[in-house]
Design a protein around this motif. Structure first.
Motif, mmCIF file in Angstrom:
data_model
loop_
_atom_site.group_PDB
_atom_site.id
_atom_site.type_symbol
_atom_site.label_atom_id
_atom_site.label_comp_id
_atom_site.label_asym_id
_atom_site.label_seq_id
_atom_site.Cartn_x
_atom_site.Cartn_y
_atom_site.Cartn_z
ATOM 1 N N MET A 40 12.854 -38.579 3.379
ATOM 2 C CA MET A 40 12.378 -37.367 2.761
ATOM 3 C C MET A 40 11.370 -36.888 3.795
ATOM 4 O O MET A 40 10.585 -37.555 4.397
ATOM 5 C CB MET A 40 11.644 -37.532 1.543
ATOM 6 N N LEU A 41 11.587 -35.532 3.881
ATOM 7 C CA LEU A 41 10.618 -34.698 4.755
ATOM 8 C C LEU A 41 9.311 -34.491 4.430
ATOM 9 O O LEU A 41 9.016 -34.109 3.170
ATOM 10 C CB LEU A 41 11.355 -33.381 5.085
ATOM 11 N N ASN A 42 8.193 -35.023 5.183
ATOM 12 C CA ASN A 42 7.122 -34.727 4.516
ATOM 13 C C ASN A 42 6.239 -33.900 5.476
ATOM 14 O O ASN A 42 6.052 -34.341 6.985
ATOM 15 C CB ASN A 42 6.241 -36.141 4.446
ATOM 16 N N PRO A 43 5.778 -32.780 5.711
ATOM 17 C CA PRO A 43 5.795 -31.941 4.079
ATOM 18 C C PRO A 43 7.357 -31.452 3.937
ATOM 19 O O PRO A 43 8.118 -31.245 4.518
ATOM 20 C CB PRO A 43 4.756 -30.867 4.419
ATOM 21 N N SER A 44 7.267 -31.075 2.704
ATOM 22 C CA SER A 44 8.656 -30.744 2.056
ATOM 23 C C SER A 44 9.103 -29.351 2.704
ATOM 24 O O SER A 44 8.275 -28.624 2.964
ATOM 25 C CB SER A 44 8.839 -30.623 0.487
ATOM 26 N N ILE A 45 10.373 -28.974 2.708
ATOM 27 C CA ILE A 45 10.795 -27.710 3.238
ATOM 28 C C ILE A 45 10.416 -26.541 2.394
ATOM 29 O O ILE A 45 10.005 -25.617 3.007
ATOM 30 C CB ILE A 45 12.357 -27.875 3.550
ATOM 31 N N ASP A 46 10.221 -26.972 0.874
ATOM 32 C CA ASP A 46 9.788 -25.827 0.159
ATOM 33 C C ASP A 46 8.233 -25.431 0.299
ATOM 34 O O ASP A 46 8.006 -24.248 0.287
ATOM 35 C CB ASP A 46 9.959 -26.320 -1.390
ATOM 36 N N SER A 47 7.384 -26.268 0.621
ATOM 37 C CA SER A 47 6.102 -25.894 0.818
ATOM 38 C C SER A 47 5.965 -25.350 2.102
ATOM 39 O O SER A 47 4.972 -24.313 2.406
ATOM 40 C CB SER A 47 5.146 -27.173 0.738
ATOM 41 N N LEU A 48 6.827 -25.586 3.458
ATOM 42 C CA LEU A 48 6.626 -25.024 4.306
ATOM 43 C C LEU A 48 7.239 -23.686 4.333
ATOM 44 O O LEU A 48 6.502 -22.828 5.197
ATOM 45 C CB LEU A 48 7.535 -25.833 5.409
ATOM 46 N N MET A 49 8.293 -23.442 3.456
ATOM 47 C CA MET A 49 8.938 -22.185 3.610
ATOM 48 C C MET A 49 7.850 -21.069 2.720
ATOM 49 O O MET A 49 7.960 -19.760 2.839
ATOM 50 C CB MET A 49 10.154 -22.046 2.773
ATOM 51 N N ASN A 50 6.679 -21.554 2.018
ATOM 52 C CA ASN A 50 5.888 -20.598 1.404
ATOM 53 C C ASN A 50 4.937 -20.191 2.445
ATOM 54 O O ASN A 50 4.185 -19.303 2.169
ATOM 55 C CB ASN A 50 5.182 -21.408 0.290
ATOM 56 N N LYS A 51 4.895 -20.891 3.511
ATOM 57 C CA LYS A 51 3.763 -20.461 4.490
ATOM 58 C C LYS A 51 4.302 -19.670 5.487
ATOM 59 O O LYS A 51 3.607 -18.924 6.144
ATOM 60 C CB LYS A 51 3.276 -21.847 5.498
ATOM 61 N N LEU A 52 5.856 -19.657 5.792
ATOM 62 C CA LEU A 52 6.225 -18.859 6.729
ATOM 63 C C LEU A 52 7.605 -18.035 6.277
ATOM 64 O O LEU A 52 7.873 -18.267 5.262
ATOM 65 C CB LEU A 52 7.069 -19.653 8.021
ATOM 66 N N ASP A 53 7.891 -17.215 6.826
ATOM 67 C CA ASP A 53 8.918 -16.133 6.219
ATOM 68 C C ASP A 53 10.417 -16.533 6.428
ATOM 69 O O ASP A 53 11.319 -16.104 5.566
ATOM 70 C CB ASP A 53 8.859 -14.829 6.709
ATOM 71 N N SER A 54 10.849 -17.351 7.279
ATOM 72 C CA SER A 54 12.098 -17.783 7.457
ATOM 73 C C SER A 54 12.106 -19.239 8.076
ATOM 74 O O SER A 54 11.189 -19.609 8.774
ATOM 75 C CB SER A 54 12.986 -16.878 8.504
ATOM 76 N N LYS A 55 13.332 -19.851 8.104
ATOM 77 C CA LYS A 55 13.394 -21.083 8.916
ATOM 78 C C LYS A 55 13.394 -20.904 10.385
ATOM 79 O O LYS A 55 13.035 -22.037 10.833
ATOM 80 C CB LYS A 55 14.796 -21.772 8.201
ATOM 81 N N TYR A 56 13.846 -20.048 10.790
ATOM 82 C CA TYR A 56 13.864 -19.611 12.163
ATOM 83 C C TYR A 56 12.234 -19.840 12.602
ATOM 84 O O TYR A 56 12.214 -20.309 13.910
ATOM 85 C CB TYR A 56 14.653 -18.252 12.334
ATOM 86 N N THR A 57 11.733 -18.893 12.098
ATOM 87 C CA THR A 57 10.318 -18.953 12.383
ATOM 88 C C THR A 57 9.616 -20.238 12.200
ATOM 89 O O THR A 57 8.742 -20.604 13.192
ATOM 90 C CB THR A 57 9.428 -17.685 11.495
ATOM 91 N N LEU A 58 9.864 -21.017 11.262
ATOM 92 C CA LEU A 58 9.300 -22.212 11.094
ATOM 93 C C LEU A 58 9.643 -23.328 12.278
ATOM 94 O O LEU A 58 8.872 -23.819 12.765
ATOM 95 C CB LEU A 58 10.036 -23.139 9.806
ATOM 96 N N VAL A 59 11.005 -23.254 12.724
ATOM 97 C CA VAL A 59 11.495 -24.068 13.867
ATOM 98 C C VAL A 59 10.922 -23.482 15.288
ATOM 99 O O VAL A 59 10.600 -24.551 15.938
ATOM 100 C CB VAL A 59 12.997 -23.846 14.069
ATOM 101 N N THR A 60 10.675 -22.304 15.411
ATOM 102 C CA THR A 60 10.184 -21.744 16.550
ATOM 103 C C THR A 60 8.585 -22.123 16.462
ATOM 104 O O THR A 60 8.027 -22.476 17.575
ATOM 105 C CB THR A 60 10.273 -20.043 16.515
ATOM 106 N N VAL A 61 7.782 -21.798 15.574
ATOM 107 C CA VAL A 61 6.312 -22.231 15.598
ATOM 108 C C VAL A 61 6.115 -23.561 15.804
ATOM 109 O O VAL A 61 5.354 -24.050 16.480
ATOM 110 C CB VAL A 61 5.851 -21.802 14.285
ATOM 111 N N ALA A 62 7.012 -24.359 14.957
ATOM 112 C CA ALA A 62 6.655 -26.050 15.227
ATOM 113 C C ALA A 62 7.102 -26.397 16.475
ATOM 114 O O ALA A 62 6.379 -27.258 17.116
ATOM 115 C CB ALA A 62 7.379 -26.616 14.039
ATOM 116 N N SER A 63 8.145 -25.987 17.138
ATOM 117 C CA SER A 63 8.500 -26.347 18.462
ATOM 118 C C SER A 63 7.528 -25.932 19.421
ATOM 119 O O SER A 63 7.243 -26.908 20.354
ATOM 120 C CB SER A 63 9.904 -26.093 18.789
ATOM 121 N N LYS A 64 7.026 -24.777 19.473
ATOM 122 C CA LYS A 64 6.094 -24.421 20.400
ATOM 123 C C LYS A 64 4.904 -25.251 20.303
ATOM 124 O O LYS A 64 4.230 -25.820 21.286
ATOM 125 C CB LYS A 64 5.726 -22.886 20.188
#
Length: 66
Positions: free
Chosen positions: A1-25
């Motif tokens: 299981m992913l920690n933190p959960s994808i649901d809590s992460l999606m509340n912080k950012l507007d899209s999965k693409y943004t999440l991946v970009t910010v996390a990878s940078k």
């Protein structure tokens, strides 16, 4: 299981693409500068630590209007 959960992460950012970009940078920056903002991270990998920083509200991004 992913920690933190994808649901809590999606509340912080507007899209999965943004999440991946910010996390990878942020993960690349942590590898280079050895500066993590979480004191006791759950994950041992850089991407996991970056996701924990996003969930904790320590990372922000600025949307470019180009």
């Amino acid at each position: 299981m992913l920690n933190p959960s994808i649901d809590s992460l999606m509340n912080k950012l507007d899209s999965k693409y943004t999440l991946v970009t910010v996390a990878s940078k942020r993960a690349r920056a942590m590898q280079i500068y050895k500066d993590q903002q979480i004191q006791k991270p759950v994950s041992h990998k850089y991407v996991g630590k970056a996701l924990e920083e996003i969930d904790a509200g320590l990372l922000f991004y600025e949307k470019d209007d180009q």
